[in-house]
Design a protein around this motif. Sequence first.
Motif, PDB file in Angstrom:
ATOM      1  N   ARG A  33       0.797  -1.228   0.000  1.00 61.83           N
ATOM      2  CA  ARG A  33       0.000   0.000   0.000  1.00 61.83           C
ATOM      3  C   ARG A  33       0.826   1.273   0.000  1.00 61.83           C
ATOM      4  N   GLY A  34       2.126   1.152   0.064  1.00 61.45           N
ATOM      5  CA  GLY A  34       2.961   2.344   0.076  1.00 61.45           C
ATOM      6  C   GLY A  34       3.068   2.939   1.467  1.00 61.45           C
ATOM      7  N   PRO A  35       3.651   4.138   1.582  1.00 63.48           N
ATOM      8  CA  PRO A  35       3.906   4.765   2.883  1.00 63.48           C
ATOM      9  C   PRO A  35       2.655   4.863   3.750  1.00 63.48           C
ATOM     10  N   GLN A  36       2.847   4.638   5.048  1.00 60.45           N
ATOM     11  CA  GLN A  36       1.754   4.679   6.017  1.00 60.45           C
ATOM     12  C   GLN A  36       2.250   5.319   7.306  1.00 60.45           C
ATOM     13  N   THR A  37       1.299   5.735   8.122  1.00 59.87           N
ATOM     14  CA  THR A  37       1.607   6.228   9.464  1.00 59.87           C
ATOM     15  C   THR A  37       1.215   5.147  10.466  1.00 59.87           C
ATOM     16  N   TYR A 169       7.345  -0.493 -14.755  1.00 55.28           N
ATOM     17  CA  TYR A 169       6.127  -0.039 -14.082  1.00 55.28           C
ATOM     18  C   TYR A 169       6.284   0.371 -12.620  1.00 55.28           C
ATOM     19  N   ARG A 170       7.364   0.023 -11.947  1.00 52.35           N
ATOM     20  CA  ARG A 170       7.498   0.357 -10.534  1.00 52.35           C
ATOM     21  C   ARG A 170       7.477   1.875 -10.340  1.00 52.35           C
ATOM     22  N   GLY A 171       6.618   2.347  -9.452  1.00 46.75           N
ATOM     23  CA  GLY A 171       6.535   3.778  -9.161  1.00 46.75           C
ATOM     24  C   GLY A 171       5.657   4.570 -10.114  1.00 46.75           C
ATOM     25  N   GLN A 172       4.973   3.889 -11.027  1.00 42.93           N
ATOM     26  CA  GLN A 172       4.120   4.590 -11.984  1.00 42.93           C
ATOM     27  C   GLN A 172       2.901   5.195 -11.269  1.00 42.93           C
ATOM     28  N   GLU A 173       2.473   6.354 -11.736  1.00 46.19           N
ATOM     29  CA  GLU A 173       1.320   7.033 -11.151  1.00 46.19           C
ATOM     30  C   GLU A 173       0.343   7.431 -12.249  1.00 46.19           C
ATOM     31  N   VAL A 180      -0.608  -3.872  -8.301  1.00 53.62           N
ATOM     32  CA  VAL A 180      -0.835  -5.227  -8.806  1.00 53.62           C
ATOM     33  C   VAL A 180       0.139  -6.178  -8.121  1.00 53.62           C
ATOM     34  N   SER A 181      -0.328  -7.353  -7.764  1.00 52.31           N
ATOM     35  CA  SER A 181       0.538  -8.386  -7.197  1.00 52.31           C
ATOM     36  C   SER A 181       0.972  -9.323  -8.314  1.00 52.31           C
ATOM     37  N   LEU A 182       2.282  -9.454  -8.515  1.00 53.90           N
ATOM     38  CA  LEU A 182       2.832 -10.348  -9.528  1.00 53.90           C
ATOM     39  C   LEU A 182       3.551 -11.482  -8.807  1.00 53.90           C
TER      40      LEU A 182
END
Length: 207
Positions: A33-37, A169-173, A180-182
């Motif tokens: 999910r990316g950065p979190q608190t 594709y890594r970091g694409q916005e 996606v899970s590969l």
Amino acid sequence: MTNETQVRTLDAGALKALAHPLRVKIFDLLAARGPQTASSLAALVGETSGSTSYHLRALAAHDLIREVEGRGTARERWWERPKGRIDVPGPDEMTSPANRAAAQIVTSEFFRLRHETLMSYLNRPQAEVPEDWRDVGITITTHLDMTPEQAMSLREELEAIVESAIQRYRGQEGPDVRRVSLRAELFDLPTPPRATPASAAHSEEES
């Protein structure tokens, strides 16, 4: 190697720091999910922010995660997983009972979460999936008869495909971009035991 393709093999200290089901889940969520608190993670895992904050600090102490630069405040810190891959040594690679136990916890929890994610995808109602994504997912299982050399060649082909996808594709916005899970799995199956000849089994029964 770039930061994206560097592989870090966890040492005993990092492995022990990660060897807690909640820490493995936090580590996995930061990847998915990316950065979190601490607060956002607490909502995701059903714990208090004090608990997730404690585990985040334990992970950060071994550089398993890091604080996001230039984001957050003194009261609300953002955390992320560093770029690159990690290699978790298997229990059989550890020399001490404590390290073997830690490796077993981490490995088991990673694969439990992996299976949980897969089952969640398989059981998700179609109504919850954006229309453009409904025909995208696929799961494939097959069984092949191969030599070790052929299996290694196939492994290298799969690794090349995954590496190419990471680079592209890594970091694409963008508005249509979703995480996606590969997954790729390739391993040999146990050799079945040889069947006992009928004549031998019969003669043994008679003796």
